[in-house]
Design an enzyme around this catalytic site. Structure first.
Site, PDB file in Angstrom:
ATOM      1  N   GLU A 130      49.070  30.145  49.743  1.00 28.66           N
ATOM      2  CA  GLU A 130      48.878  30.640  48.387  1.00 28.66           C
ATOM      3  C   GLU A 130      48.042  31.920  48.417  1.00 28.66           C
ATOM      4  OE1 GLU A 130      47.939  28.688  43.991  1.00 28.66           O
ATOM      5  OE2 GLU A 130      47.306  27.649  45.807  1.00 28.66           O
TER       6      GLU A 130
ATOM      7  N   TYR B 130      38.195  20.365  38.955  1.00 27.73           N
ATOM      8  CA  TYR B 130      39.169  20.844  39.942  1.00 27.73           C
ATOM      9  C   TYR B 130      40.155  19.735  40.291  1.00 27.73           C
ATOM     10  CZ  TYR B 130      40.806  23.416  44.068  1.00 27.73           C
ATOM     11  OH  TYR B 130      41.569  24.091  44.991  1.00 27.73           O
TER      12      TYR B 130
ATOM     13  N   HIS C  40      47.415  21.246  47.740  1.00 34.43           N
ATOM     14  CA  HIS C  40      48.345  20.882  46.684  1.00 34.43           C
ATOM     15  C   HIS C  40      49.690  21.597  46.803  1.00 34.43           C
ATOM     16  CE1 HIS C  40      47.558  24.621  44.100  1.00 34.43           C
ATOM     17  NE2 HIS C  40      46.729  24.740  45.122  1.00 34.43           N
TER      18      HIS C  40
ATOM     19  N   ASP D  24      42.041  23.544  50.132  1.00 31.46           N
ATOM     20  CA  ASP D  24      41.811  23.286  48.712  1.00 31.46           C
ATOM     21  C   ASP D  24      41.192  21.916  48.445  1.00 31.46           C
ATOM     22  OD1 ASP D  24      42.548  25.679  47.495  1.00 31.46           O
ATOM     23  OD2 ASP D  24      44.670  25.185  47.590  1.00 31.46           O
TER      24      ASP D  24
ATOM     25  N   ASP E 226      45.542  33.239  46.962  1.00 30.11           N
ATOM     26  CA  ASP E 226      44.076  33.292  46.984  1.00 30.11           C
ATOM     27  C   ASP E 226      43.535  33.071  48.392  1.00 30.11           C
ATOM     28  OD1 ASP E 226      45.274  30.754  46.243  1.00 30.11           O
ATOM     29  OD2 ASP E 226      43.264  29.914  46.165  1.00 30.11           O
TER      30      ASP E 226
ATOM     31  N   HIS F 272      45.218  30.789  38.692  1.00 31.75           N
ATOM     32  CA  HIS F 272      46.626  30.415  38.512  1.00 31.75           C
ATOM     33  C   HIS F 272      47.181  31.113  37.266  1.00 31.75           C
ATOM     34  CE1 HIS F 272      46.155  26.454  40.995  1.00 31.75           C
ATOM     35  NE2 HIS F 272      46.387  27.502  41.754  1.00 31.75           N
TER      36      HIS F 272
ATOM     37  N   HIS G   9      37.232  26.982  48.270  1.00 35.01           N
ATOM     38  CA  HIS G   9      36.592  27.449  47.043  1.00 35.01           C
ATOM     39  C   HIS G   9      35.308  26.673  46.816  1.00 35.01           C
ATOM     40  CE1 HIS G   9      40.232  29.626  45.990  1.00 35.01           C
ATOM     41  NE2 HIS G   9      40.937  28.518  46.079  1.00 35.01           N
TER      42      HIS G   9
ATOM     43  N   HIS H 176      46.870  27.561  54.344  1.00 37.94           N
ATOM     44  CA  HIS H 176      47.647  27.470  53.112  1.00 37.94           C
ATOM     45  C   HIS H 176      48.111  28.871  52.757  1.00 37.94           C
ATOM     46  CE1 HIS H 176      48.845  26.452  49.108  1.00 37.94           C
ATOM     47  NE2 HIS H 176      47.674  26.505  48.493  1.00 37.94           N
TER      48      HIS H 176
END
Length: 395
Positions: free
Chosen positions: A81, A194, A147, A166, A83, A23, A227, A79
Protein backbone atom coordinates in the site's frame (compact mmCIF):
# COMPACT_ATOMS: atom_id res chain seq x y z
CA UNK A 1 17.34 11.56 10.86
CA UNK A 2 17.47 7.99 12.14
CA UNK A 3 16.43 7.32 15.72
CA UNK A 4 17.56 4.39 17.82
CA UNK A 5 15.21 1.47 18.50
CA UNK A 6 17.46 -1.30 19.82
CA UNK A 7 21.08 -2.38 19.21
CA UNK A 8 21.62 -1.94 15.44
CA UNK A 9 17.99 -1.17 14.59
CA UNK A 10 16.89 2.37 13.75
CA UNK A 11 13.67 4.20 12.92
CA UNK A 12 13.87 6.18 9.66
CA UNK A 13 10.22 7.11 9.20
CA UNK A 14 8.27 10.32 9.38
CA UNK A 15 5.84 11.75 11.95
CA UNK A 16 3.07 13.62 10.18
CA UNK A 17 1.42 16.11 12.52
CA UNK A 18 -0.58 17.82 9.77
CA UNK A 19 -2.28 14.68 8.48
CA UNK A 20 -6.05 14.92 8.89
CA UNK A 21 -7.43 12.08 6.77
CA UNK A 22 -6.28 8.71 5.49
CA UNK A 23 -7.45 6.27 2.80
CA UNK A 24 -8.55 9.33 0.86
CA UNK A 25 -10.97 10.99 3.26
CA UNK A 26 -12.32 7.71 4.62
CA UNK A 27 -10.45 7.66 7.94
CA UNK A 28 -10.11 10.67 10.23
CA UNK A 29 -6.81 11.57 11.91
CA UNK A 30 -7.25 13.47 15.18
CA UNK A 31 -3.77 13.40 16.75
CA UNK A 32 -1.29 13.10 13.90
CA UNK A 33 0.19 9.88 12.59
CA UNK A 34 3.44 8.39 11.36
CA UNK A 35 4.79 6.24 8.61
CA UNK A 36 7.33 4.01 10.29
CA UNK A 37 10.24 2.68 8.27
CA UNK A 38 13.21 0.88 9.82
CA UNK A 39 16.89 0.38 9.10
CA UNK A 40 18.88 -2.63 10.33
CA UNK A 41 22.68 -2.39 10.22
CA UNK A 42 24.19 -5.78 10.99
CA UNK A 43 26.48 -7.78 8.73
CA UNK A 44 23.95 -6.79 6.11
CA UNK A 45 22.11 -3.50 5.87
CA UNK A 46 18.35 -3.85 5.47
CA UNK A 47 15.66 -1.25 4.87
CA UNK A 48 12.18 -2.29 6.07
CA UNK A 49 9.45 -0.36 4.23
CA UNK A 50 9.49 3.28 3.19
CA UNK A 51 7.10 6.24 3.64
CA UNK A 52 4.59 7.60 1.19
CA UNK A 53 5.25 9.54 -1.97
CA UNK A 54 4.60 13.17 -0.86
CA UNK A 55 7.74 12.93 1.28
CA UNK A 56 9.87 10.71 -0.97
CA UNK A 57 12.63 13.31 -1.45
CA UNK A 58 12.81 14.03 2.28
CA UNK A 59 12.94 10.30 2.98
CA UNK A 60 15.73 9.55 0.52
CA UNK A 61 17.73 12.64 1.45
CA UNK A 62 17.56 11.78 5.15
CA UNK A 63 18.53 8.18 4.43
CA UNK A 64 21.53 9.31 2.37
CA UNK A 65 22.71 11.46 5.28
CA UNK A 66 22.94 8.31 7.39
CA UNK A 67 24.20 5.68 4.92
CA UNK A 68 25.40 5.18 1.39
CA UNK A 69 22.30 3.88 -0.39
CA UNK A 70 24.53 1.46 -2.26
CA UNK A 71 25.31 -0.23 1.05
CA UNK A 72 21.70 -1.44 1.38
CA UNK A 73 21.88 -5.18 0.77
CA UNK A 74 18.12 -5.61 0.40
CA UNK A 75 14.75 -4.04 1.11
CA UNK A 76 11.83 -5.72 2.87
CA UNK A 77 8.40 -4.56 1.75
CA UNK A 78 5.92 -5.89 4.28
CA UNK A 79 2.98 -4.40 2.37
CA UNK A 80 2.51 -2.69 -0.98
CA UNK A 81 0.00 0.00 0.00
CA UNK A 82 1.22 3.49 -0.90
CA UNK A 83 1.72 4.68 2.68
CA UNK A 84 4.42 2.00 2.98
CA UNK A 85 5.78 1.84 -0.56
CA UNK A 86 5.29 5.35 -1.93
CA UNK A 87 8.96 6.33 -1.67
CA UNK A 88 10.23 3.01 -2.99
CA UNK A 89 10.49 4.05 -6.67
CA UNK A 90 12.47 7.17 -5.71
CA UNK A 91 14.87 5.06 -3.65
CA UNK A 92 15.17 2.45 -6.40
CA UNK A 93 16.24 5.13 -8.89
CA UNK A 94 19.57 5.17 -7.04
CA UNK A 95 19.84 1.42 -6.35
CA UNK A 96 17.80 -0.28 -9.12
CA UNK A 97 19.19 -3.79 -8.66
CA UNK A 98 18.64 -4.04 -4.90
CA UNK A 99 16.67 -7.18 -3.98
CA UNK A 100 13.16 -6.61 -2.61
CA UNK A 101 11.84 -9.28 -0.24
CA UNK A 102 8.04 -9.50 -0.23
CA UNK A 103 5.11 -11.86 -0.72
CA UNK A 104 3.91 -13.02 -4.13
CA UNK A 105 0.85 -10.81 -3.80
CA UNK A 106 3.08 -7.85 -2.96
CA UNK A 107 4.87 -8.31 -6.28
CA UNK A 108 1.51 -7.95 -8.03
CA UNK A 109 0.70 -4.89 -5.94
CA UNK A 110 4.04 -3.13 -6.43
CA UNK A 111 4.25 -3.86 -10.17
CA UNK A 112 0.62 -2.84 -10.62
CA UNK A 113 1.16 0.48 -8.88
CA UNK A 114 4.65 1.46 -10.05
CA UNK A 115 5.12 -0.53 -13.30
CA UNK A 116 8.61 -1.86 -12.62
CA UNK A 117 8.47 -5.60 -13.34
CA UNK A 118 12.26 -5.56 -13.74
CA UNK A 119 12.86 -4.97 -10.03
CA UNK A 120 14.71 -7.80 -8.31
CA UNK A 121 11.85 -9.34 -6.33
CA UNK A 122 12.55 -12.16 -3.87
CA UNK A 123 9.26 -13.87 -3.03
CA UNK A 124 8.92 -15.20 0.52
CA UNK A 125 6.25 -17.05 2.50
CA UNK A 126 5.64 -17.87 6.15
CA UNK A 127 8.67 -19.51 7.74
CA UNK A 128 11.18 -18.35 5.15
CA UNK A 129 14.18 -16.51 6.55
CA UNK A 130 17.33 -14.72 5.49
CA UNK A 131 20.67 -14.39 7.25
CA UNK A 132 21.70 -10.78 7.95
CA UNK A 133 24.95 -11.58 9.74
CA UNK A 134 26.17 -11.49 13.34
CA UNK A 135 24.09 -14.56 14.16
CA UNK A 136 20.80 -12.86 13.30
CA UNK A 137 18.07 -13.70 10.81
CA UNK A 138 14.90 -12.14 9.49
CA UNK A 139 11.93 -14.52 9.58
CA UNK A 140 8.88 -13.76 7.44
CA UNK A 141 5.26 -14.36 8.46
CA UNK A 142 2.46 -13.82 5.94
CA UNK A 143 -0.41 -11.71 7.30
CA UNK A 144 -2.91 -12.13 4.47
CA UNK A 145 -5.87 -9.76 4.67
CA UNK A 146 -4.42 -7.86 7.62
CA UNK A 147 -5.43 -5.85 5.89
CA UNK A 148 -4.40 -6.55 2.25
CA UNK A 149 -3.73 -9.94 0.60
CA UNK A 150 -0.04 -8.99 0.26
CA UNK A 151 0.65 -8.15 3.92
CA UNK A 152 3.35 -9.81 6.00
CA UNK A 153 5.32 -9.27 9.18
CA UNK A 154 9.07 -9.64 9.65
CA UNK A 155 10.74 -10.93 12.82
CA UNK A 156 14.35 -10.13 13.77
CA UNK A 157 15.93 -12.92 15.79
CA UNK A 158 18.20 -12.26 18.79
CA UNK A 159 16.84 -8.69 19.08
CA UNK A 160 13.31 -10.19 19.25
CA UNK A 161 11.64 -7.43 17.25
CA UNK A 162 8.44 -8.05 15.31
CA UNK A 163 8.00 -5.56 12.47
CA UNK A 164 4.25 -6.07 12.36
CA UNK A 165 3.27 -3.74 9.53
CA UNK A 166 -0.36 -2.54 9.88
CA UNK A 167 -1.21 -4.98 12.67
CA UNK A 168 -0.95 -3.42 16.17
CA UNK A 169 -0.61 0.10 14.78
CA UNK A 170 -2.55 3.31 15.27
CA UNK A 171 -2.89 6.61 13.47
CA UNK A 172 -1.36 8.54 16.32
CA UNK A 173 1.70 10.76 16.28
CA UNK A 174 4.15 10.05 19.11
CA UNK A 175 7.23 12.27 18.88
CA UNK A 176 9.08 10.09 21.40
CA UNK A 177 8.21 7.00 19.27
CA UNK A 178 7.51 4.50 22.07
CA UNK A 179 4.28 3.40 23.76
CA UNK A 180 5.56 4.14 27.28
CA UNK A 181 6.13 7.77 26.22
CA UNK A 182 2.66 8.22 24.73
CA UNK A 183 -0.48 9.57 26.36
CA UNK A 184 -1.95 6.26 27.49
CA UNK A 185 -5.59 7.28 27.08
CA UNK A 186 -5.04 8.55 23.55
CA UNK A 187 -2.95 5.50 22.67
CA UNK A 188 -5.70 3.12 23.81
CA UNK A 189 -8.36 5.17 22.03
CA UNK A 190 -6.47 5.35 18.74
CA UNK A 191 -5.47 1.68 18.81
CA UNK A 192 -9.12 0.66 19.20
CA UNK A 193 -10.26 3.14 16.54
CA UNK A 194 -7.71 1.68 14.12
CA UNK A 195 -8.89 -1.85 14.78
CA UNK A 196 -12.59 -0.98 14.72
CA UNK A 197 -12.50 0.92 11.43
CA UNK A 198 -9.90 -1.06 9.47
CA UNK A 199 -9.42 -4.56 10.84
CA UNK A 200 -12.87 -5.53 12.17
CA UNK A 201 -13.93 -7.26 8.91
CA UNK A 202 -10.91 -9.53 9.23
CA UNK A 203 -11.38 -10.47 12.89
CA UNK A 204 -11.57 -14.22 12.18
CA UNK A 205 -8.25 -13.97 10.35
CA UNK A 206 -6.75 -11.86 13.16
CA UNK A 207 -7.68 -14.55 15.66
CA UNK A 208 -6.07 -17.32 13.61
CA UNK A 209 -2.98 -15.25 12.86
CA UNK A 210 -2.41 -14.48 16.54
CA UNK A 211 -2.67 -18.20 17.29
CA UNK A 212 -0.17 -18.88 14.50
CA UNK A 213 2.32 -16.31 15.80
CA UNK A 214 1.99 -17.66 19.36
CA UNK A 215 2.58 -21.21 18.05
CA UNK A 216 5.88 -20.07 16.53
CA UNK A 217 7.04 -19.51 20.12
CA UNK A 218 9.06 -16.44 19.20
CA UNK A 219 10.19 -14.23 22.09
CA UNK A 220 8.97 -10.70 21.40
CA UNK A 221 10.60 -7.74 23.14
CA UNK A 222 9.41 -5.03 20.72
CA UNK A 223 6.51 -4.77 18.28
CA UNK A 224 7.32 -2.16 15.65
CA UNK A 225 4.21 -1.37 13.53
CA UNK A 226 3.98 0.80 10.44
CA UNK A 227 1.94 3.55 12.11
CA UNK A 228 1.97 5.09 15.55
CA UNK A 229 3.74 4.05 18.72
CA UNK A 230 6.35 1.30 18.89
CA UNK A 231 5.47 -1.18 21.63
CA UNK A 232 8.48 -1.78 23.88
CA UNK A 233 6.82 -1.67 27.33
CA UNK A 234 4.83 -4.89 27.74
CA UNK A 235 4.46 -5.32 23.95
CA UNK A 236 2.26 -8.40 24.25
CA UNK A 237 -0.45 -6.26 25.87
CA UNK A 238 -1.55 -5.05 22.44
CA UNK A 239 -1.56 -8.65 21.18
CA UNK A 240 -3.87 -9.60 24.04
CA UNK A 241 -6.14 -6.66 23.18
CA UNK A 242 -6.29 -7.77 19.56
CA UNK A 243 -7.24 -11.26 20.69
CA UNK A 244 -10.12 -9.78 22.72
CA UNK A 245 -11.18 -7.39 19.95
CA UNK A 246 -11.20 -10.20 17.39
CA UNK A 247 -13.61 -12.26 19.51
CA UNK A 248 -16.88 -10.39 18.76
CA UNK A 249 -15.89 -7.70 21.23
CA UNK A 250 -18.46 -5.71 23.17
CA UNK A 251 -18.81 -3.78 26.39
CA UNK A 252 -21.88 -2.86 28.42
CA UNK A 253 -22.65 0.03 26.11
CA UNK A 254 -25.52 1.03 23.81
CA UNK A 255 -24.89 3.58 21.08
CA UNK A 256 -27.68 5.61 19.50
CA UNK A 257 -27.04 7.16 16.09
CA UNK A 258 -29.44 9.26 14.05
CA UNK A 259 -29.98 12.18 11.76
CA UNK A 260 -33.00 14.44 11.77
CA UNK A 261 -34.77 16.98 9.56
CA UNK A 262 -36.91 18.99 11.98
CA UNK A 263 -35.79 17.50 15.31
CA UNK A 264 -38.57 14.94 15.69
CA UNK A 265 -36.18 11.99 15.28
CA UNK A 266 -33.71 13.80 17.53
CA UNK A 267 -36.34 13.88 20.30
CA UNK A 268 -36.82 10.11 19.95
CA UNK A 269 -33.05 9.52 20.16
CA UNK A 270 -32.68 11.41 23.41
CA UNK A 271 -35.84 9.91 24.89
CA UNK A 272 -34.44 6.46 24.17
CA UNK A 273 -31.12 7.35 25.81
CA UNK A 274 -32.76 8.51 29.04
CA UNK A 275 -34.92 5.40 29.24
CA UNK A 276 -32.00 3.04 28.71
CA UNK A 277 -30.14 4.78 31.50
CA UNK A 278 -33.18 4.52 33.78
CA UNK A 279 -33.51 0.79 33.11
CA UNK A 280 -29.79 -0.02 33.46
CA UNK A 281 -27.72 2.65 35.18
CA UNK A 282 -24.54 0.60 34.65
CA UNK A 283 -24.96 0.70 30.86
CA UNK A 284 -22.94 3.36 29.07
CA UNK A 285 -25.17 5.24 26.62
CA UNK A 286 -23.78 7.33 23.77
CA UNK A 287 -25.81 9.48 21.36
CA UNK A 288 -24.46 10.79 18.05
CA UNK A 289 -25.91 12.83 15.23
CA UNK A 290 -24.42 11.23 12.12
CA UNK A 291 -24.21 14.46 10.14
CA UNK A 292 -22.41 16.28 12.96
CA UNK A 293 -19.99 13.62 14.21
CA UNK A 294 -17.02 11.94 12.55
CA UNK A 295 -18.10 8.55 11.22
CA UNK A 296 -14.93 6.76 12.36
CA UNK A 297 -15.34 7.99 15.92
CA UNK A 298 -18.97 6.83 15.90
CA UNK A 299 -17.94 3.45 14.54
CA UNK A 300 -15.42 3.00 17.33
CA UNK A 301 -18.28 3.39 19.81
CA UNK A 302 -20.41 0.92 17.83
CA UNK A 303 -17.49 -1.52 18.03
CA UNK A 304 -17.58 -1.24 21.83
CA UNK A 305 -21.37 -1.62 22.04
CA UNK A 306 -23.55 -4.65 22.70
CA UNK A 307 -26.44 -2.94 20.91
CA UNK A 308 -27.20 0.11 18.81
CA UNK A 309 -30.27 2.08 17.76
CA UNK A 310 -30.43 3.86 14.41
CA UNK A 311 -32.89 6.62 13.59
CA UNK A 312 -33.89 8.55 10.50
CA UNK A 313 -36.96 10.34 9.30
CA UNK A 314 -38.56 9.05 6.11
CA UNK A 315 -37.55 11.09 3.06
CA UNK A 316 -38.16 10.16 -0.58
CA UNK A 317 -39.72 6.85 0.53
CA UNK A 318 -36.40 5.96 2.18
CA UNK A 319 -34.00 7.48 4.72
CA UNK A 320 -31.69 10.48 4.85
CA UNK A 321 -28.61 10.06 2.64
CA UNK A 322 -26.34 10.75 5.62
CA UNK A 323 -27.80 7.72 7.40
CA UNK A 324 -27.73 5.62 4.23
CA UNK A 325 -24.04 6.32 3.67
CA UNK A 326 -23.23 5.55 7.28
CA UNK A 327 -25.15 2.25 7.07
CA UNK A 328 -23.14 1.31 3.98
CA UNK A 329 -19.94 1.75 5.99
CA UNK A 330 -21.46 -0.22 8.86
CA UNK A 331 -22.17 -3.10 6.48
CA UNK A 332 -18.55 -3.12 5.29
CA UNK A 333 -17.30 -3.69 8.85
CA UNK A 334 -19.30 -6.92 9.39
CA UNK A 335 -19.92 -6.64 13.13
CA UNK A 336 -21.12 -9.81 14.83
CA UNK A 337 -23.45 -10.66 17.71
CA UNK A 338 -24.87 -7.18 18.27
CA UNK A 339 -28.52 -6.13 18.57
CA UNK A 340 -30.14 -3.12 16.94
CA UNK A 341 -33.36 -1.12 17.06
CA UNK A 342 -34.82 1.40 14.63
CA UNK A 343 -36.79 4.60 15.07
CA UNK A 344 -37.89 7.63 13.10
CA UNK A 345 -40.54 10.16 12.25
CA UNK A 346 -42.48 10.50 9.02
CA UNK A 347 -45.03 12.85 7.52
CA UNK A 348 -46.71 10.98 4.69
CA UNK A 349 -45.62 7.46 3.73
CA UNK A 350 -43.30 6.16 6.49
CA UNK A 351 -40.94 3.71 4.75
CA UNK A 352 -37.89 4.80 6.79
CA UNK A 353 -38.06 2.18 9.53
CA UNK A 354 -38.40 -0.67 7.05
CA UNK A 355 -35.37 0.62 5.15
CA UNK A 356 -33.35 0.83 8.40
CA UNK A 357 -34.40 -2.68 9.46
CA UNK A 358 -33.39 -4.18 6.13
CA UNK A 359 -30.04 -2.39 6.12
CA UNK A 360 -29.18 -3.39 9.68
CA UNK A 361 -30.05 -7.00 8.94
CA UNK A 362 -27.67 -6.96 5.97
CA UNK A 363 -25.03 -5.45 8.25
CA UNK A 364 -25.25 -8.49 10.54
CA UNK A 365 -27.31 -7.04 13.39
CA UNK A 366 -30.18 -8.79 15.12
CA UNK A 367 -32.97 -6.21 14.89
CA UNK A 368 -35.42 -6.21 17.81
CA UNK A 369 -39.13 -6.14 17.12
CA UNK A 370 -39.84 -3.04 19.20
CA UNK A 371 -39.49 0.18 17.24
CA UNK A 372 -40.67 3.77 17.21
CA UNK A 373 -42.46 4.95 14.07
CA UNK A 374 -43.97 8.37 14.70
CA UNK A 375 -46.26 10.33 12.40
CA UNK A 376 -45.21 13.99 12.44
CA UNK A 377 -43.67 15.25 15.70
CA UNK A 378 -43.57 12.97 18.76
CA UNK A 379 -46.20 13.33 21.44
CA UNK A 380 -45.59 12.57 25.11
CA UNK A 381 -47.10 9.15 24.46
CA UNK A 382 -44.68 8.56 21.58
CA UNK A 383 -41.74 9.47 23.80
CA UNK A 384 -43.03 7.11 26.49
CA UNK A 385 -43.11 4.33 23.86
CA UNK A 386 -39.31 4.51 23.73
CA UNK A 387 -39.47 2.54 27.00
CA UNK A 388 -40.37 -0.60 25.02
CA UNK A 389 -37.45 -0.05 22.63
CA UNK A 390 -35.09 0.52 25.56
CA UNK A 391 -36.24 -2.67 27.28
CA UNK A 392 -35.72 -4.71 24.11
CA UNK A 393 -32.16 -3.43 23.74
CA UNK A 394 -31.29 -3.94 27.42
CA UNK A 395 -32.45 -7.59 27.60
Amino acid sequence: MKRHIKNNVWWVGRIDWELKTFHGDDYSINHGSSQNAYLIQEGKTVLIDTIWKPYEKEFRDNLEKEINLGSIDFIVMNHGEVDHSGSLPYVMEKIPNTPIYCTANAVKSLVGQYHHPEWNFKVVKTGDSVDIGNGKRLVFVEMRMLHWPDSMATYLTEDNILFSNDAFGQHYGVEELFNDKADQCLLAEEAMKYYANILTPFSALVKRKIEEIVALNLPIDIIAPSHGAIWRDNPLEIVQKYAAWADNYQENQITIVYDTMWDGTKQLAHALASRIQAISCDTVVKVFNISQTDKNDIMTQVFKSKAIAVGSPTVGKSILSSVGGWLHFLTELQFKQKKAAVFGCYGWSGEGNATLTEALGKAGFSVVEAQAKVNWNPTAEDLDHMQAVAEALCR
